[in-house]
Motif scaffolding. Sequence first.
Motif, PDB file in Angstrom:
ATOM      1  N   PHE A  35      23.531  22.031  54.692  1.00  0.00           N
ATOM      2  CA  PHE A  35      24.418  21.215  55.705  1.00  0.00           C
ATOM      3  C   PHE A  35      24.413  21.647  57.071  1.00  0.00           C
ATOM      4  CE2 PHE A  35      28.833  20.450  57.138  1.00  0.00           C
ATOM      5  CZ  PHE A  35      28.882  19.106  57.320  1.00  0.00           C
ATOM      6  N   ILE A  36      24.677  23.064  57.139  1.00  0.00           N
ATOM      7  CA  ILE A  36      24.802  23.737  58.508  1.00  0.00           C
ATOM      8  C   ILE A  36      23.676  23.663  59.319  1.00  0.00           C
ATOM      9  CG2 ILE A  36      25.426  25.970  59.788  1.00  0.00           C
ATOM     10  CD1 ILE A  36      27.718  24.444  58.390  1.00  0.00           C
ATOM     11  N   TRP A  37      22.440  23.694  58.747  1.00  0.00           N
ATOM     12  CA  TRP A  37      21.226  23.413  59.429  1.00  0.00           C
ATOM     13  C   TRP A  37      20.836  22.340  59.960  1.00  0.00           C
ATOM     14  CZ3 TRP A  37      17.378  26.427  61.144  1.00  0.00           C
ATOM     15  CH2 TRP A  37      16.112  25.835  61.689  1.00  0.00           C
ATOM     16  N   MET A  38      21.366  21.371  59.297  1.00  0.00           N
ATOM     17  CA  MET A  38      21.286  19.866  59.664  1.00  0.00           C
ATOM     18  C   MET A  38      22.432  19.663  60.711  1.00  0.00           C
ATOM     19  SD  MET A  38      20.674  17.431  56.434  1.00  0.00           S
ATOM     20  CE  MET A  38      21.987  18.142  55.637  1.00  0.00           C
ATOM     21  N   SER A  87      18.152  27.376  69.905  1.00  0.00           N
ATOM     22  CA  SER A  87      17.165  27.788  69.218  1.00  0.00           C
ATOM     23  C   SER A  87      17.086  27.847  67.696  1.00  0.00           C
ATOM     24  CB  SER A  87      16.649  29.360  69.841  1.00  0.00           C
ATOM     25  OG  SER A  87      17.367  30.287  69.021  1.00  0.00           O
ATOM     26  N   LYS A  88      15.923  28.089  67.038  1.00  0.00           N
ATOM     27  CA  LYS A  88      15.947  27.955  65.626  1.00  0.00           C
ATOM     28  C   LYS A  88      16.582  29.261  65.005  1.00  0.00           C
ATOM     29  CE  LYS A  88      11.868  24.883  64.918  1.00  0.00           C
ATOM     30  NZ  LYS A  88      10.814  24.690  64.176  1.00  0.00           N
ATOM     31  N   VAL A  89      16.278  30.303  65.714  1.00  0.00           N
ATOM     32  CA  VAL A  89      17.109  31.580  65.355  1.00  0.00           C
ATOM     33  C   VAL A  89      18.409  31.217  65.366  1.00  0.00           C
ATOM     34  CG1 VAL A  89      17.529  33.913  66.001  1.00  0.00           C
ATOM     35  CG2 VAL A  89      15.111  33.103  66.181  1.00  0.00           C
ATOM     36  N   ASP A  90      19.120  30.665  66.544  1.00  0.00           N
ATOM     37  CA  ASP A  90      20.615  30.566  66.473  1.00  0.00           C
ATOM     38  C   ASP A  90      21.016  29.635  65.306  1.00  0.00           C
ATOM     39  OD1 ASP A  90      21.347  32.385  68.603  1.00  0.00           O
ATOM     40  OD2 ASP A  90      20.712  30.972  70.139  1.00  0.00           O
ATOM     41  N   ARG A  91      20.105  28.723  65.157  1.00  0.00           N
ATOM     42  CA  ARG A  91      20.678  27.663  63.882  1.00  0.00           C
ATOM     43  C   ARG A  91      20.668  28.531  62.692  1.00  0.00           C
ATOM     44  NH1 ARG A  91      16.762  22.505  64.093  1.00  0.00           N
ATOM     45  NH2 ARG A  91      18.462  22.096  62.450  1.00  0.00           N
ATOM     46  N   LEU A  92      19.707  29.370  62.542  1.00  0.00           N
ATOM     47  CA  LEU A  92      19.707  30.385  61.188  1.00  0.00           C
ATOM     48  C   LEU A  92      20.935  31.064  61.091  1.00  0.00           C
ATOM     49  CD1 LEU A  92      15.873  31.217  60.989  1.00  0.00           C
ATOM     50  CD2 LEU A  92      17.242  29.621  59.464  1.00  0.00           C
ATOM     51  N   ALA A 133      29.977  31.047  63.860  1.00  0.00           N
ATOM     52  CA  ALA A 133      29.001  29.994  63.848  1.00  0.00           C
ATOM     53  C   ALA A 133      29.504  29.019  65.117  1.00  0.00           C
ATOM     54  CB  ALA A 133      29.266  29.368  62.621  1.00  0.00           C
ATOM     55  N   TYR A 134      30.774  28.775  65.090  1.00  0.00           N
ATOM     56  CA  TYR A 134      31.277  27.980  66.345  1.00  0.00           C
ATOM     57  C   TYR A 134      30.781  28.372  67.564  1.00  0.00           C
ATOM     58  CZ  TYR A 134      34.562  25.882  69.558  1.00  0.00           C
ATOM     59  OH  TYR A 134      35.179  25.444  70.553  1.00  0.00           O
ATOM     60  N   ALA A 135      30.979  29.647  67.836  1.00  0.00           N
ATOM     61  CA  ALA A 135      30.841  30.411  69.137  1.00  0.00           C
ATOM     62  C   ALA A 135      29.022  30.061  69.670  1.00  0.00           C
ATOM     63  CB  ALA A 135      30.961  31.682  69.197  1.00  0.00           C
ATOM     64  N   ILE A 136      28.343  30.156  68.452  1.00  0.00           N
ATOM     65  CA  ILE A 136      27.042  29.833  68.784  1.00  0.00           C
ATOM     66  C   ILE A 136      26.373  28.622  69.014  1.00  0.00           C
ATOM     67  CG2 ILE A 136      24.582  30.076  67.684  1.00  0.00           C
ATOM     68  CD1 ILE A 136      25.553  32.475  66.049  1.00  0.00           C
ATOM     69  N   GLY A 137      27.172  27.703  68.197  1.00  0.00           N
ATOM     70  CA  GLY A 137      26.961  26.144  68.569  1.00  0.00           C
ATOM     71  C   GLY A 137      27.365  25.724  69.860  1.00  0.00           C
ATOM     72  N   GLY A 138      28.479  26.282  70.337  1.00  0.00           N
ATOM     73  CA  GLY A 138      29.165  26.014  71.459  1.00  0.00           C
ATOM     74  C   GLY A 138      28.700  26.575  72.739  1.00  0.00           C
ATOM     75  N   LYS A 139      27.918  27.467  72.407  1.00  0.00           N
ATOM     76  CA  LYS A 139      27.339  28.528  73.569  1.00  0.00           C
ATOM     77  C   LYS A 139      28.592  29.255  74.046  1.00  0.00           C
ATOM     78  CE  LYS A 139      22.932  26.304  74.214  1.00  0.00           C
ATOM     79  NZ  LYS A 139      22.209  27.488  73.686  1.00  0.00           N
ATOM     80  N   LYS A 140      29.195  29.696  73.491  1.00  0.00           N
ATOM     81  CA  LYS A 140      30.590  30.458  74.113  1.00  0.00           C
ATOM     82  C   LYS A 140      30.215  31.756  74.623  1.00  0.00           C
ATOM     83  CE  LYS A 140      33.394  27.169  72.983  1.00  0.00           C
ATOM     84  NZ  LYS A 140      33.964  26.173  73.982  1.00  0.00           N
ATOM     85  N   SER A 141      30.960  32.329  75.568  1.00  0.00           N
ATOM     86  CA  SER A 141      30.456  33.589  76.408  1.00  0.00           C
ATOM     87  C   SER A 141      30.497  34.637  75.396  1.00  0.00           C
ATOM     88  CB  SER A 141      31.392  33.715  77.537  1.00  0.00           C
ATOM     89  OG  SER A 141      32.695  33.883  77.174  1.00  0.00           O
TER      90      SER A 141
END
Length: 223
Positions: free
Chosen positions: A43-46, A55-60, A134-142
């Motif tokens: 689910f999180i991958w999708m 990137s795929k690494v960040d998605r993982l 996970a939220y910070a990665i998806g939102g590209k937080k500083s």
Amino acid sequence: MDMQEAHPYIPKDLQLSGYVPIGLSQSTIVGVYLLCSVLVVSFIWMLSGRCRNISKVDRLLMCWWVFTGLTHMVLEGYFVFSPNFYREKVPRYLAEVWKEYSKGDSRYVARDSAVIAVEGITVVLEGPACILAAYAIGGKKSYSYLLQLAISLGQLYGTIVYFVTAFLEGDNFAVSPFYYYSYYVFANGFWILVPTMILIRCWKRICTAVRIHEQKKTKASKD
């Protein structure tokens, strides 16, 4: 029945008043956990695929942080706040998980103070922080890399304390070598390997960012 023979755990003279044997099979307990883990990661991958320029690494990593965060809060949270799980007469899944896992480390069913302390901190602090990561990665937080580095350090520290305290107490809490290596060593090994890899990655990214910032400052001062 003699209390020393009422449970399968080590040591045999461990007193567990009111202990109720496991009602679910090992395959059911492990299978449900693996299935739920696959569903969460899928689910999180999708969901992460909707994030722009990721990137795929960040998605993982997003998958890892949500998986480990839910494991901390739900699975370990139940252990911390359910001291009498081994007395559950109705085979509730989360109670059955800890009855089964205790075959690899009976300190859980014995409510060892060191284990409770480590797990309690993990549940209250690291669990929510993992979801935030996970939220910070998806939102590209500083603060993404700094947060991941801090959580990884916490996970490494907690896991090392977990292993070291067992060693200092004799490291004799498993029913058999199978449970020792599959539950105690293998399952917990992921929380040594993955946080170490994330720690190294974040350290490099933070160092690179600081170096670039310093270079820009130096260049600006010369201009």
